[in-house]
Write a protein that holds these residues in place. Sequence first.
Motif, PDB file in Angstrom:
ATOM      1  N   PHE A 154       0.821  -1.211   0.000  1.00  0.00           N
ATOM      2  CA  PHE A 154       0.000   0.000   0.000  1.00  0.00           C
ATOM      3  C   PHE A 154       0.855   1.261   0.000  1.00  0.00           C
ATOM      4  CE2 PHE A 154      -1.967  -3.489   2.227  1.00  0.00           C
ATOM      5  CZ  PHE A 154      -3.225  -3.578   1.649  1.00  0.00           C
ATOM      6  N   ASP A 157      -3.212   5.308   3.013  1.00  0.00           N
ATOM      7  CA  ASP A 157      -3.648   4.960   4.362  1.00  0.00           C
ATOM      8  C   ASP A 157      -4.846   4.018   4.320  1.00  0.00           C
ATOM      9  OD1 ASP A 157      -6.255   6.620   4.464  1.00  0.00           O
ATOM     10  OD2 ASP A 157      -4.737   8.101   3.870  1.00  0.00           O
ATOM     11  N   GLU A 158      -5.192   3.486   5.494  1.00  0.00           N
ATOM     12  CA  GLU A 158      -6.261   2.499   5.600  1.00  0.00           C
ATOM     13  C   GLU A 158      -7.611   3.049   5.159  1.00  0.00           C
ATOM     14  OE1 GLU A 158      -3.980   3.099   7.898  1.00  0.00           O
ATOM     15  OE2 GLU A 158      -3.263   1.245   8.845  1.00  0.00           O
ATOM     16  N   PHE A 161      -7.884   3.240   1.327  1.00  0.00           N
ATOM     17  CA  PHE A 161      -8.047   1.886   0.783  1.00  0.00           C
ATOM     18  C   PHE A 161      -9.473   1.404   0.985  1.00  0.00           C
ATOM     19  CE2 PHE A 161      -7.983  -2.739   1.737  1.00  0.00           C
ATOM     20  CZ  PHE A 161      -7.650  -3.211   0.472  1.00  0.00           C
ATOM     21  N   TYR A 192      -5.481  -2.756   7.258  1.00  0.00           N
ATOM     22  CA  TYR A 192      -6.177  -2.204   6.091  1.00  0.00           C
ATOM     23  C   TYR A 192      -7.533  -2.875   5.890  1.00  0.00           C
ATOM     24  CZ  TYR A 192      -2.131   0.501   4.592  1.00  0.00           C
ATOM     25  OH  TYR A 192      -1.118   1.430   4.529  1.00  0.00           O
ATOM     26  N   TYR A 193      -7.526  -4.204   5.916  1.00  0.00           N
ATOM     27  CA  TYR A 193      -8.750  -4.934   5.611  1.00  0.00           C
ATOM     28  C   TYR A 193      -9.781  -4.850   6.739  1.00  0.00           C
ATOM     29  CZ  TYR A 193      -6.723  -6.800   1.351  1.00  0.00           C
ATOM     30  OH  TYR A 193      -6.184  -6.923   0.103  1.00  0.00           O
TER      31      TYR A 193
END
Length: 301
Positions: A154, A157-158, A161, A192-193
Amino acid sequence: MASTCHKLILQTFITFLLMQTLTAQNSNLFREYIGALSNGVRLSDVPINSFIDFHFILSFAIDYTDTTSPSPTDGKFNIFWDNTTLLPSQICSIKQANPNVKVALSLGGDTVNGVPANFSPCSIDTWVNNAVISLTSIIQEYNLDGIDVDYEHFNTDEATFAASIGQLITTLKNNGVISFASIAPFEAVNSYYSVLWRDYASVIDYVNFQFYAYDATTNISQFLSYYDKQSCMYIGGKILASISTGADANGLSPANGFFDACTVLKKEGKLSGIFIWSADGSKADGFPYEQEAQKLLAIPY
């Protein structure tokens, strides 16, 4: 006496409901990534059990230029799977011959031509717009049913995303382009997920958690602990158990009890399916683990 009978009936009914809830969590879904190694593996090479739901996942579509020095395209996806064998005509043939088969494509992956496949949007709106257009074209050309999200690197940032991927999946579903979507996280990218899941879980159908990213010394007890941990991370999600058949495979292997662990999960009503990375790695050995996984999933508990 009547009161006692009523209590017994109520207890029996509650037990029945609990058993139904547990059973409902089991699934006969098997998923197989294919095409990343470009070693000539075909959809028709892979054994397909007619008593399960089967998803092929083409690997990968990447928003990078298809050149010797690839660079990000801000959401304009290109095909990087083996398109000498995984053609629209082959997808049509395998689906016609096997009504239980659906086919998806996976986004991102680890590398593109040896370079990390970074998620690198210039802006959320531009990336989503470009991704919707380019992926719709690919999905319709190949007669695909869904997408999988497997970004592992990546440059953002989270929150960016999560918003980008969440809006992409939502738009593709609302447009009728796809019928399902999955994500493929592992421990190192959970930050992130997990944000994506928090904000867009309602449009994500499966979690292809990469349990093979854990250490090769993983035992059955540890695997079951990891499975429960990720079930808490992705609450309410359909978490699939997984193995890798590549030369560098880690995690709990079939030789060390992977299918025993899956049997435990199934008996507990927790097994939402199994996926294998990948058909390319299994080709040389004749797909023994694909056959074993599908046989297990086809058994009703």
